[in-house]
Structures are given as C-alpha cells and as structure tokens.
Design an enzyme around this catalytic site. Sequence first.
Site, PDB file in Angstrom:
ATOM      1  N   LYS A   1     -15.657  34.639  11.410  1.00  0.00           N
ATOM      2  CA  LYS A   1     -16.147  33.870  10.243  1.00  0.00           C
ATOM      3  C   LYS A   1     -17.604  33.496  10.477  1.00  0.00           C
ATOM      4  CE  LYS A   1     -16.219  29.571  12.353  1.00  0.00           C
ATOM      5  NZ  LYS A   1     -17.449  28.877  12.778  1.00  0.00           N
TER       6      LYS A   1
ATOM      7  N   ASP B   1     -10.701  24.934  12.908  1.00  0.00           N
ATOM      8  CA  ASP B   1     -11.086  26.143  12.165  1.00  0.00           C
ATOM      9  C   ASP B   1      -9.903  27.065  11.870  1.00  0.00           C
ATOM     10  OD1 ASP B   1     -13.717  25.463  12.046  1.00  0.00           O
ATOM     11  OD2 ASP B   1     -14.379  26.829  13.619  1.00  0.00           O
TER      12      ASP B   1
ATOM     13  N   GLY C   1     -17.295  30.824  22.442  1.00  0.00           N
ATOM     14  CA  GLY C   1     -18.416  29.893  22.277  1.00  0.00           C
ATOM     15  C   GLY C   1     -19.533  30.511  21.473  1.00  0.00           C
TER      16      GLY C   1
ATOM     17  N   SER D   1      -9.337  32.477  15.017  1.00  0.00           N
ATOM     18  CA  SER D   1      -8.878  33.638  14.266  1.00  0.00           C
ATOM     19  C   SER D   1      -7.711  34.313  14.990  1.00  0.00           C
ATOM     20  CB  SER D   1     -10.043  34.623  14.085  1.00  0.00           C
ATOM     21  OG  SER D   1      -9.667  35.702  13.282  1.00  0.00           O
TER      22      SER D   1
END
Length: 295
Positions: free
Chosen positions: A10, A141, A101, A109
């Site tokens: 993303k 996330d 990182g 994901s």
Amino acid sequence: MTRLWPCPAKLNLFLYITGQRADGYHLLQTLFQFLDYGDTLSVTLRDDRQIRLLTPVEGVADDDNLIVRAALMLQRYCDKRQIRTLTRGADLAIEKILPMGGGLGGGSSNAASVLIALNEMWQSGLSDDILCEMGLSLGADVPVFVGGHAAFAQGIGEILQPVEPAEKWYLVAHPGVSIPTPVIFSDPDLIRNTEKRPIDVLLSTSYANDCEPIARKRFREVEQALSWLLEYAPSRLTGTGACVFAEFDTESVARQVLNKAPEWLRGFVARGVNVSPLHRVRSGQLSMSGKACWF
Ligand code: C5P
C-alpha cells in the site's frame, strides 16, 4: 491443496496526524491505495491442526510473526464458536519482496492475506467485518488490506471510507534503511495537531505526510532519496517510511526515471490500484494458477 494469494503493498497518498488517544495511538486522516506489486503467500491445507510457517524470518520468533498470529487467531475464533471448518491446519510460506520497516504495509498485508485465504480455504464463512476486527488487533494497517478497496481512513486507520483516487504509476524508492513505526510516532517533534478536515477538502488540496519531516531529519538516506526524486516528480514518504514514492501518468516515464537512479537507491515501478489484487483473486477476476508471480 495449495493456493497462492497476493499480498499487495500500500501507499499512503497523504497522511495527517490530527491527535493522539489516551493509549498513545495517533489519530490519522490518511488515503490508502494498493499497488499492483507485493509478496506472494502460499497456503497448503493440512489434515491435522498444525499451523506451520515454512519461511521463518531471521530475528522474529514464529509466535511473534504476524502471519502465524493471524492464522492462530482465526483458528481459535473458529474453535471457540464451534464453527465447523473443512480443516484447521495449514503450511504457510511467503515469497517476500516488500521491505520490513518500509511503510509499504508488508507485514500487515501478509496478515490480511492469511485471514482472507484461510477463511476461504477452511470454509469458515466469516464476514469481512469480523476479519477486519481480528485484523485490527494485529495492527492498525491490517483492516484496509482485509477491506480490499482504496480508502480514506480515520481513527487509527480502522474507520474506512472507500474512495476512487486516480490510478497513477509510481516509482517507489527504498533508501536502504528500515524505520520501525514507533521510532517516528514517539518523536517529540512530530506534528500531532493537524486540523481535521473533510474528505473533499483533503482530496482537492495538495497531498503531504506529517511523518515526512521526522523521517527526513532522522534518516539521512530518506532525505537523500526524497531530494533526488523531487527533481523529477511530486514525491512523498509513505506511512512512517522508509520508502518514498514519485507519481507519474505513464509507466514509461516512471521507468525512465528509475533507470537514472543512483547506485545506492533501490526501487521499483508499480501501478496504484483501487481494488486489491487479493480480492480480485478471491472473486476469480485474477488467476494465480500456474503463475510464479501475480504482478
Ligand atoms: O498498529 P501497529 O502495530 O502497526 O503500530 C505499531 C506502533 O506504532 C504502535 O505500537 C504505536 O506505538 C504506533 N502507532 C501509533 N498510531 C497509529 C498506528 C501506530 O501511535 N495510528
């Protein structure tokens, strides 16, 4: 049975920090879009109940690995509610190309793909809303990857509103450093009070990332990468870094710029996509059969 599943990257096309919760988590307004580029998850069903990770990460205990934690969480959820599933074991392997990182959401994901893939392959029948809730407890996330659509996100990233940003081409550059998310979020100089604005205002104003000044200040490599990219196109940090990206209207121009990149800068070119490749595989729009690579 073995099946392959995409774990797309993303980008945070913009990211603003509008406050902080009592537990220390930061309140965001951010625009997520997926990339047609990422890791690949391989899932093989097992007849027993074992969850095995065939591609361990050096320095990360399996029990701390988000892939294993996601699988165990789904298994326990099904056990607790006595959901009759096809089988509840799996061998999991990741072909990793996304940096850790890097601000590309690689670990999140991977976890989302495990939840979607095992729910499907175990025939557990859980809704995406339940998988999103599980995902949120693994990382802020994860829900957007489970949701599978480009989104304007608020809260700590879990209040999602689907949006349709332009699907541009991006040159994503990795400056060669890994930035743990807490390093940026704990910096005393981080801007934490950007005014909360309505989505239509944010979408029509030029995009920025409140984490960028801190990443540039603390990591010389990020500063150098961004300075270089900015000579060619509008460029920003994604998430808390370390990756930076430049946007282009065509693939060929993005590739021309990548070809000029200095030796120390690694990078790739990918298209921004509003529907996650993971969900395109789930719905049968994208086939993984016989493919070593989905992008
Ligand atoms: O949720 P995730 O595990 O990705 O977050 C890692 C760390 O980043 C958290 O422990 C927290 O310190 C910080 N964080 C934050 N605000 C967010 C997301 C993450 O402060 N919205």
